[in-house]
Design an enzyme around this catalytic site. Structure first.
Site, mmCIF file in Angstrom:
data_model
loop_
_atom_site.group_PDB
_atom_site.id
_atom_site.type_symbol
_atom_site.label_atom_id
_atom_site.label_comp_id
_atom_site.label_asym_id
_atom_site.label_seq_id
_atom_site.Cartn_x
_atom_site.Cartn_y
_atom_site.Cartn_z
ATOM 1 C CB THR A 180 -8.906 1.476 -23.032
ATOM 2 O OG1 THR A 180 -10.137 1.723 -22.645
ATOM 3 C CG2 THR A 180 -8.338 2.730 -23.718
ATOM 4 C CD GLU A 239 -12.534 4.696 -20.905
ATOM 5 O OE1 GLU A 239 -11.466 5.852 -20.831
ATOM 6 O OE2 GLU A 239 -13.098 4.369 -19.723
ATOM 7 C CE1 TYR A 296 -5.892 4.757 -19.748
ATOM 8 C CE2 TYR A 296 -7.910 5.131 -20.279
ATOM 9 C CZ TYR A 296 -6.805 4.180 -20.228
ATOM 10 O OH TYR A 296 -6.904 2.812 -20.419
ATOM 11 C CE LYS A 314 -3.744 2.226 -23.543
ATOM 12 N NZ LYS A 314 -2.840 1.498 -22.917
HETATM 13 P P1 NAD Z 1 -2.417 -0.136 -13.639
HETATM 14 O O1 NAD Z 1 -2.572 1.431 -13.738
HETATM 15 O O2 NAD Z 1 -3.105 -0.877 -12.776
HETATM 16 O O3 NAD Z 1 -1.037 -0.532 -14.016
HETATM 17 C C1 NAD Z 1 -0.086 0.119 -14.566
HETATM 18 C C2 NAD Z 1 1.031 -0.408 -14.614
HETATM 19 O O4 NAD Z 1 2.162 0.140 -15.245
HETATM 20 C C3 NAD Z 1 1.854 -0.190 -13.362
HETATM 21 O O5 NAD Z 1 2.515 -1.458 -12.631
HETATM 22 C C4 NAD Z 1 3.011 0.845 -13.495
HETATM 23 O O6 NAD Z 1 3.941 0.756 -12.484
HETATM 24 C C5 NAD Z 1 3.528 0.648 -14.750
HETATM 25 N N1 NAD Z 1 4.011 1.787 -15.632
HETATM 26 C C6 NAD Z 1 3.318 3.029 -15.460
HETATM 27 N N2 NAD Z 1 4.203 3.762 -16.155
HETATM 28 C C7 NAD Z 1 5.241 3.084 -16.787
HETATM 29 C C8 NAD Z 1 6.305 3.582 -17.409
HETATM 30 N N3 NAD Z 1 6.707 4.552 -17.955
HETATM 31 N N4 NAD Z 1 7.328 2.521 -17.730
HETATM 32 C C9 NAD Z 1 7.108 0.918 -16.961
HETATM 33 N N5 NAD Z 1 6.128 0.738 -16.364
HETATM 34 C C10 NAD Z 1 4.993 1.698 -16.126
HETATM 35 O O7 NAD Z 1 -3.050 -0.345 -14.919
HETATM 36 P P2 NAD Z 1 -4.365 -1.625 -15.242
HETATM 37 O O8 NAD Z 1 -5.649 -1.229 -15.113
HETATM 38 O O9 NAD Z 1 -3.664 -2.744 -15.153
HETATM 39 O O10 NAD Z 1 -4.244 -1.329 -17.071
HETATM 40 C C11 NAD Z 1 -3.252 -1.940 -17.825
HETATM 41 C C12 NAD Z 1 -3.213 -1.825 -19.354
HETATM 42 O O11 NAD Z 1 -4.518 -2.198 -19.904
HETATM 43 C C13 NAD Z 1 -3.122 -0.262 -19.578
HETATM 44 O O12 NAD Z 1 -2.584 -0.043 -20.728
HETATM 45 C C14 NAD Z 1 -4.699 0.257 -19.699
HETATM 46 O O13 NAD Z 1 -4.765 1.293 -20.815
HETATM 47 C C15 NAD Z 1 -5.421 -1.148 -20.312
HETATM 48 N N6 NAD Z 1 -6.782 -1.150 -20.120
HETATM 49 C C16 NAD Z 1 -7.207 -1.238 -18.789
HETATM 50 C C17 NAD Z 1 -8.586 -1.467 -18.653
HETATM 51 C C18 NAD Z 1 -9.109 -1.570 -17.138
HETATM 52 O O14 NAD Z 1 -10.323 -1.555 -16.961
HETATM 53 N N7 NAD Z 1 -8.221 -1.376 -15.970
HETATM 54 C C19 NAD Z 1 -9.614 -1.800 -19.481
HETATM 55 C C20 NAD Z 1 -8.951 -1.751 -20.979
HETATM 56 C C21 NAD Z 1 -7.603 -1.772 -21.110
HETATM 57 O O1 TDX Z 2 -15.581 6.907 -6.983
HETATM 58 C C1 TDX Z 2 -16.141 6.864 -8.262
HETATM 59 N N1 TDX Z 2 -17.461 6.714 -8.530
HETATM 60 C C2 TDX Z 2 -17.963 6.717 -9.767
HETATM 61 O O2 TDX Z 2 -19.227 6.949 -9.867
HETATM 62 C C3 TDX Z 2 -15.268 6.059 -9.434
HETATM 63 C C4 TDX Z 2 -13.770 5.929 -8.983
HETATM 64 C C5 TDX Z 2 -15.768 6.104 -10.512
HETATM 65 N N2 TDX Z 2 -16.965 6.304 -10.876
HETATM 66 C C6 TDX Z 2 -17.654 5.898 -12.237
HETATM 67 C C7 TDX Z 2 -16.914 6.582 -13.212
HETATM 68 C C8 TDX Z 2 -17.210 5.454 -14.566
HETATM 69 O O3 TDX Z 2 -18.335 5.803 -15.151
HETATM 70 O O4 TDX Z 2 -17.506 4.672 -12.540
HETATM 71 C C9 TDX Z 2 -17.266 4.338 -13.530
HETATM 72 C C10 TDX Z 2 -15.983 3.420 -13.688
HETATM 73 O O5 TDX Z 2 -14.915 4.295 -13.341
HETATM 74 P P1 TDX Z 2 -13.149 3.993 -13.303
HETATM 75 O O6 TDX Z 2 -13.213 2.687 -12.571
HETATM 76 O O7 TDX Z 2 -12.505 5.010 -13.060
HETATM 77 O O8 TDX Z 2 -13.213 3.155 -14.907
HETATM 78 P P2 TDX Z 2 -13.167 4.174 -16.195
HETATM 79 O O9 TDX Z 2 -13.121 5.492 -16.177
HETATM 80 O O10 TDX Z 2 -14.560 3.472 -16.986
HETATM 81 O O11 TDX Z 2 -12.107 3.377 -17.257
HETATM 82 C C11 TDX Z 2 -11.635 1.931 -16.872
HETATM 83 O O12 TDX Z 2 -12.059 1.322 -18.124
HETATM 84 C C12 TDX Z 2 -11.337 1.567 -19.236
HETATM 85 C C13 TDX Z 2 -10.272 1.995 -16.598
HETATM 86 O O13 TDX Z 2 -10.029 2.648 -15.384
HETATM 87 C C14 TDX Z 2 -9.354 2.425 -17.967
HETATM 88 O O14 TDX Z 2 -8.006 1.944 -17.706
HETATM 89 C C15 TDX Z 2 -9.912 1.358 -19.034
HETATM 90 O O15 TDX Z 2 -9.142 1.614 -19.908
#
Ligand code: NAD
Ligand code: TDX
Length: 339
Positions: free
Chosen positions: A128, A130, A155, A159
């Protein structure tokens, strides 16, 4: 110049989560010669329905934990790469209970690195933006790969720790690994705890959306499909030991995003509630993706954020069966936190 790496048989950890499942569906569509073994623990965030319907001879699900060294010893040999998405991914959850974040994100990555070392398998580690911390709202610069790590939440610090393990295993043991650090993803199959799906499904349920703090915090939004392609590009053509930042020039304040959701859903622009701020809330996060663009020629396809958001809203409208089971428990958790 060495040729591209051509994986044929990959493990995708976390392939039943939001980004992992989008990646698995993308690989199944774009690279039909590749066999995918999904390794997923199916936590609250993992849903096998996310990869249902894909050809069984090309996509297989193994339910298990990335921290399980014995399982990795049985599963990893014979594969040529691991794409590591599995993580605890939600900042608010990490503040309430950091325990599973340290376990899955740090120990899980360590176990995978050890398996890659033992069996000579390549790793792509999905991380990420972050890890770099945040920028002031009025600071003009964006994050670049060589910026110092300054994570602010349980978190993001877990990471960051996992990224550092990858770095050390490349340098010390010669593990062939790459890292990508991506900005905020949006699109279908994202859990209703995250910002965009939470607000969209709140409107669909007749609940008011919730905005933290001042609403001025800035995130850099990218469509999940553009992230999937970036991960593939880095896995197959990225240089071992390198970090690539993934972002699509999508900076927007939270209040702007929320107002756009309300507009697209036919709601008044003030139809939301202000709630207390997230502790340690990162102010502005912004990515400079120059290295990914210049070295690998990657370009985002989904460049119209309003259009991508409108499609995402349609997806949630059409898939209430998918999100409804998680909605009540998620909102009960938020209610308990006053958020
Ligand atoms: P998510 O929470 O939607 O999915 C996580 C998945 O990992 C789930 O299917 C869960 O069952 C599985 N998991 C959790 N713990 C586990 C374990 N111990 N063993 C095996 N499987 C396990 O997450 P996401 O938003 O799809 O994020 C995926 C990856 O991308 C993460 O590494 C996150 O840090 C990274 N990432 C996410 C974002 C974002 O915006 N969501 C942005 C940048 C990076
Ligand atoms: O209800 C809400 N209201 C609100 O204002 C929620 C759930 C979030 N927020 C704000 C917090 C953040 O500034 O919105 C922004 C986005 O929030 P999230 O969706 O929780 O994402 P963020 O904390 O930015 O992290 C996401 O991007 C980096 C992903 O969840 C991470 O997995 C990724 O690494």
């Amino acid at each position: 110049m060495t040729g591209a790496f051509e994986p044929r048989n990959i493990i995708v950890t976390g392939g039943c989560g939001f980004i992992g499942s989008n990646f698995v569906r993308w690989v199944a569509r774009e690279h039909p010669a590749v066999h995918v073994t999904v390794l997923d623990k199916l936590t609250y965030a993992g849903n096998p329905a996310n990869i249902a319907g894909l050809p069984a001879e090309r996509v297989e699900l193994v339910v298990g934990d990335v921290c399980d060294a014995g399982l990795l010893d049985r599963l990893v040999p014979g594969h040529d790469a691991i794409v590591h998405f599995a993580a605890e991914s939600h900042n608010d959850n990490s503040i309430a209970d950091p325990d599973p974040f340290v376990r899955t994100n740090v120990e899980g990555t360590y176990r995978l690195l050890e398996a890659c070392r033992r069996y000579g398998v390549r790793l792509h580690h999905v991380s990420t933006d972050e890890v770099y911390g945040d920028l002031a709202l009025d600071e003009p610069r964006r994050f670049r790969p060589d910026d110092p790590y300054r994570p602010n939440s349980p978190y993001s610090s877990s990471k960051a720790s996992s990224d550092l393990l990858v770095r050390a295993w490349v340098r010390t043991y010669g593990v062939r690994a790459t890292i990508s650090n991506c900005s905020n993803n949006y699109g279908p199959y994202q859990h209703v705890e995250k910002f965009i799906p939470r607000q969209v499904t709140n409107v669909l349920c007749g609940r008011r959306p919730r905005l933290y703090g001042t609403g001025r915090n800035v995130r850099d939004w990218i469509h999940v499909e553009d992230h999937s392609r970036a991960v593939w590009d880095v896995l197959t053509r990225g240089r071992v030991g390198e970090t690539y930042l993934v972002g699509a020039d999508g900076e927007r304040s939270n209040i702007e995003v929320l107002r756009e959701i309300l507009r697209l859903m036919g709601q008044p622009e003030d139809a939301f509630d202000w709630v207390r701020d997230r502790p340690g809330h990162d102010r502005r996060i912004a990515i400079d993706p120059t290295k990914l663009r210049d070295e690998l020629g990657w370009r985002p396809v989904h460049t119209d954020f309003s259009e991508g958001l409108a499609q995402t809203i349609c997806w949630y409208r059409d898939h209430e069966d998918w999100w409804r089971p998680a909605k009540e428990a998620t909102e009960a958790r938020y209610d308990a936190l006053g958020m």
